[in-house]
Scaffold this motif. Sequence first.
Motif, short mmCIF file in Angstrom:
data_model
loop_
_atom_site.label_atom_id
_atom_site.label_comp_id
_atom_site.label_asym_id
_atom_site.label_seq_id
_atom_site.Cartn_x
_atom_site.Cartn_y
_atom_site.Cartn_z
N GLN A 1 -9.94 -29.78 -1.81
CA GLN A 1 -10.82 -30.10 -2.85
C GLN A 1 -10.52 -31.74 -3.33
O GLN A 1 -11.40 -32.61 -4.10
CB GLN A 1 -9.33 -28.78 -3.75
N ARG A 2 -9.25 -32.00 -2.73
CA ARG A 2 -9.09 -33.53 -2.74
C ARG A 2 -9.81 -34.12 -1.46
O ARG A 2 -9.11 -35.36 -1.39
CB ARG A 2 -7.85 -33.96 -3.93
N LYS A 3 -10.12 -33.81 -0.34
CA LYS A 3 -10.34 -34.45 0.74
C LYS A 3 -11.13 -35.51 0.76
O LYS A 3 -10.78 -36.42 1.33
CB LYS A 3 -10.46 -33.85 1.75
N GLN A 4 -11.72 -35.83 0.04
CA GLN A 4 -12.09 -36.93 -0.63
C GLN A 4 -11.82 -38.30 -1.25
O GLN A 4 -12.17 -39.37 -2.37
CB GLN A 4 -14.04 -36.16 -0.91
N GLY A 5 -11.12 -37.95 -1.84
CA GLY A 5 -9.77 -38.40 -2.63
C GLY A 5 -9.43 -38.44 -3.88
O GLY A 5 -8.30 -38.42 -4.45
N SER A 6 -10.27 -37.25 -4.82
CA SER A 6 -10.53 -36.60 -6.07
C SER A 6 -10.66 -35.46 -6.30
O SER A 6 -11.49 -35.27 -5.00
CB SER A 6 -10.40 -38.45 -6.65
N PHE A 7 -9.80 -34.99 -7.24
CA PHE A 7 -10.23 -33.11 -7.32
C PHE A 7 -11.51 -33.71 -8.26
O PHE A 7 -11.29 -34.36 -9.46
CB PHE A 7 -9.42 -32.48 -7.98
N MET A 8 -12.75 -33.30 -8.05
CA MET A 8 -13.63 -33.57 -9.22
C MET A 8 -14.49 -31.83 -9.37
O MET A 8 -14.36 -31.67 -9.36
CB MET A 8 -15.14 -33.90 -8.15
N PRO A 9 -13.74 -31.30 -10.94
CA PRO A 9 -13.99 -29.89 -11.76
C PRO A 9 -15.55 -29.88 -11.48
O PRO A 9 -15.98 -30.55 -12.33
CB PRO A 9 -12.96 -30.39 -12.63
N HIS A 10 -15.30 -28.58 -10.92
CA HIS A 10 -17.13 -28.56 -10.88
C HIS A 10 -16.84 -26.95 -10.75
O HIS A 10 -16.06 -25.42 -10.18
CB HIS A 10 -17.67 -28.66 -9.91
N ILE A 11 -18.37 -26.25 -11.44
CA ILE A 11 -18.33 -24.39 -11.28
C ILE A 11 -20.06 -24.61 -10.15
O ILE A 11 -20.56 -24.86 -11.27
CB ILE A 11 -18.73 -24.13 -12.49
#
Length: 216
Positions: free
Chosen positions: A97-107
């Motif tokens: 979930q953070r492999k792009q650098g940060s976690f973006m909460p999403h549904i």
Amino acid sequence: NLLYPFLEPSSKSKEEQLAEFRTQLSISLKSVASHCRPFDVVIDEFGTFGGKSRGVLWAHPKSKYPSAGDCDDDLDEEPLITLQKILEKHFPVCTDQRKQGSFMPHITISHYENITDALEAKGRIEKNWVTTSFHVGEIYLLHRKGDDGQFKILASIPLGLDDGDDVIINDDPIAFPGMPEYEEEWVLNERMNMKNRRKKNQKRRRKGGTQPKDND
């Protein structure tokens, strides 16, 4: 999902090995739950991503604590981001979930054949959407057997768990209220079509020298 990829205990594990696995899950989840208190979520924004061969429509859950001092970690972060960070500390193999650098909460709302279809759906939803809010007092550990698409509740983890309480792992996973026991044929067919499209897209990306970016 707060964590990805999913954990998959071996189907060949002996009964005592499965029991140990569940015990360790319970200990880790108890530690996570004791660090964060319940929080509130508002959904008033949607987003999309994808390209010519894939489109995803998602909702943006914005979270906040009802009052200051409700989490032991960084109060400048949204609760969902803090909670996801704490979960990753306990399950360090689940970092996609953070492999792009940060976690973006999403549904994730739905998948489409391309980004154009996803954008059109986004426009239709936004025309009639009424801001929705809810309270998050617990999170779930989900379980799925095989590829039938049916996630069930293996454990409910109350946020703000006291030291004397335990996280109980259900012997038999519990279905969500109102969830159909079996998929309708059209749902199964569309899910399999989507899965096949994803595999083709991944092969195409690999041939082009890039790796897939998303996991929804």
